[in-house]
Structures are given as structure tokens and as C-alpha cells.
Design a protein around this motif. Structure first.
Motif, short mmCIF file in Angstrom:
data_model
loop_
_atom_site.label_atom_id
_atom_site.label_comp_id
_atom_site.label_asym_id
_atom_site.label_seq_id
_atom_site.Cartn_x
_atom_site.Cartn_y
_atom_site.Cartn_z
N ASP A 1 15.46 -11.63 11.66
CA ASP A 1 15.12 -12.49 12.77
C ASP A 1 15.91 -12.03 14.00
N GLN B 1 13.28 -11.30 28.96
CA GLN B 1 13.68 -12.33 28.01
C GLN B 1 13.92 -13.63 28.78
N ARG C 1 11.11 -26.47 24.58
CA ARG C 1 11.14 -25.32 23.67
C ARG C 1 9.73 -24.95 23.23
N ARG C 2 8.93 -25.95 22.91
CA ARG C 2 7.55 -25.66 22.50
C ARG C 2 6.77 -25.00 23.63
N ASP D 1 8.03 -21.34 23.96
CA ASP D 1 7.53 -20.51 22.85
C ASP D 1 6.07 -20.15 23.07
N GLU D 2 5.29 -21.10 23.52
CA GLU D 2 3.87 -20.83 23.79
C GLU D 2 3.72 -19.83 24.93
N ILE E 1 5.85 -17.47 25.81
CA ILE E 1 6.26 -16.15 25.32
C ILE E 1 5.10 -15.46 24.60
N ARG E 2 4.37 -16.21 23.81
CA ARG E 2 3.26 -15.62 23.04
C ARG E 2 2.15 -15.10 23.95
N PRO F 1 10.70 -11.68 22.00
CA PRO F 1 10.15 -12.74 21.14
C PRO F 1 11.00 -14.00 20.99
N PHE F 2 12.19 -14.04 21.53
CA PHE F 2 12.91 -15.31 21.48
C PHE F 2 13.68 -15.53 22.77
N SER F 3 13.90 -16.80 23.08
CA SER F 3 14.62 -17.19 24.29
C SER F 3 16.04 -17.62 23.92
N TRP G 1 19.05 -20.46 25.15
CA TRP G 1 19.20 -21.72 25.87
C TRP G 1 20.67 -21.92 26.21
#
Length: 223
Positions: free
Chosen positions: A5, A157, A175-176, A179-180, A182-183, A190-192, A194
Motif C-alpha cells: 500500500d 499528490q 475524504r470520500r 478519493d473520488e 483522485i480516481r 493514488p493517495f492523499s 491530510w
């Protein structure tokens, strides 16, 4: 074999990040003109985002210095690219904020032309940390910046700032949304991460991310 991950950092990576940012960090160059950029050397990491998103405060928190980068309550104060040499390993670049509504039109255009030209054309640019204020909804200018980075194939990023000022339920919803987002962007990492410059939340992870970047085989040392 499962892939590691990318959001997970080992204790060794966290310590590597701490040691990196515990070393010397000095301002060494500033410019308002693309043709006057410093010579290309080692890897550079740029901090971009809307005016008053907290770029300077985050750089100060990362380096443990109160006044390394000039933070201001006046949006749009940073009007140039400011370069900081972190231990001879990497340059941190504090970029002009974009989207400051009260700035004169010509001034805004000059800032944004400089910023976007740098992002598109700098071969030593290892990554862009695109900062978003966790308290505020995504703005059109943020999405435009992401699209430009997609087109330029510049990896960015998302780094959320001021997270200590958001209630847990609102932060989960944010966060949701992130994430959306980023996609939807092929150049997005692929990840942020905080963060809060006030409490220090997320700062060790961001330091570890920088250390991971410059430890990659392709990374070079600043000459």
C-alpha cells in the motif's frame, strides 16, 4: 504477492523523513520570470494551491522553522517562485497561489502564467504537492489545475491542509470527495495526505513521502 500500500510508511521511512527535515534548509533563489529560473540540478518538489491555502505554513511546519517561508494572512502575498535547498538533497519550491479573486486581472494572469509554465516545463520537477483547504469545497480553479497537470503528465499528490479545523463527520465526507477526485485524474498520485500545520498532524507522513521520493533510483543530488 500483494502490492505494498503506497499510503503505508515503515518506522524506518518515518525516521528517514524526520532526519531529512532536521537537516539544514535554506532559501537560495526567487524569481518572477520563467527565463530566470535557477539551473536544473537535483529533484524539486513544488507546493501549489489556491491563495491562502497554507503553502508557506506547511513548509515551515515540515522544516520546523517558523519563518523559513513567508506566511501571511493576506491572500496572494507570495508572487514568485521561492526555492529552498533541503540538505543538498532536494529543492522545495513555494509557488504563487492561484485563484485570488481580488488581485488585478493582469497580476493574476502573470502569476498563473509563471506557475503553469514552470509545472509544464521543468525537467527536475519530481512531484507537485497540490494543496487543498480541508474546510472548503473544491473550486473550479483547483480542478483546472489538476486537468492541466494531467495534460502535462506531471504527477501531483493532493495534500489537505487545516484538517484540525474540520469536524470528524465533515472530514470523512471530504475524504470520500477527494478519493473520488483522485480516481478521475490520471496524473494524480493514488493517495492523499491530510495535515495540520498547527497540530503537526500528517507532517511525519509528508516528510516520509519526500524522503521516499528522493531515495528513488532516478533522484539526483543538487549540484
Amino acid at each position: 504477492m500483494t502490492q505494498k500500500d503506497p499510503a503505508t510508511f515503515s518506522d524506518e521511512e518515518i525516521e528517514r523523513g524526520r532526519l531529512l527535515f532536521a537537516g539544514p534548509c535554506e532559501f537560495y533563489f526567487a524569481t518572477q520570470k520563467l527565463e530566470m529560473l535557477p539551473p536544473v540540478g537535483g529533484p524539486e518538489i513544488a507546493f501549489a494551491g489556491r491563495s491562502n491555502v497554507g503553502k508557506s505554513s506547511l513548509i515551515n511546519a515540515l522544516t520546523g522553522r517558523n519563518r523559513l517561508a513567508r506566511a501571511s494572512s493576506e491572500p496572494g502575498r507570495t508572487k514568485q517562485l521561492n526555492f529552498f535547498n533541503l540538505g543538498g538533497d532536494v529543492s522545495l519550491v513555494d509557488m504563487p497561489g492561484y485563484g485570488y479573486a481580488k488581485a488585478a486581472k493582469q497580476v493574476k494572469e502573470d502569476w498563473q502564467e509563471l506557475m503553469f509554465a514552470y509545472l509544464r516545463g521543468r525537467p527536475s520537477l519530481a512531484r507537485v504537492f497540490l494543496l487543498l483547504d480541508a474546510r472548503i469545497e473544491l473550486k473550479k480553479v483547483d480542478l483546472e489545475a489538476m486537468t492541466l497537470l494531467d495534460h502535462a503528465a506531471v504527477v501531483f499528490q493532493l495534500i489537505l491542509t487545516k484538517c484540525d479545523q474540520v469536524r470528524p463527520a465533515a472530514l470523512a465526507a471530504k475524504r470520500r470527495e477527494v478519493d473520488e477526485t483522485i480516481r478521475k485524474h490520471p496524473a494524480a498520485y493514488p493517495f492523499s495526505i491530510w495535515t495540520s500545520s498547527e497540530t503537526g498532524s500528517g507532517i511525519p507522513l509528508l516528510r516520509a513521502e519526500v524522503a521516499r521520493l528522493i531515495d528513488a533510483p532516478a533522484a539526483r543530488h543538487i549540484v
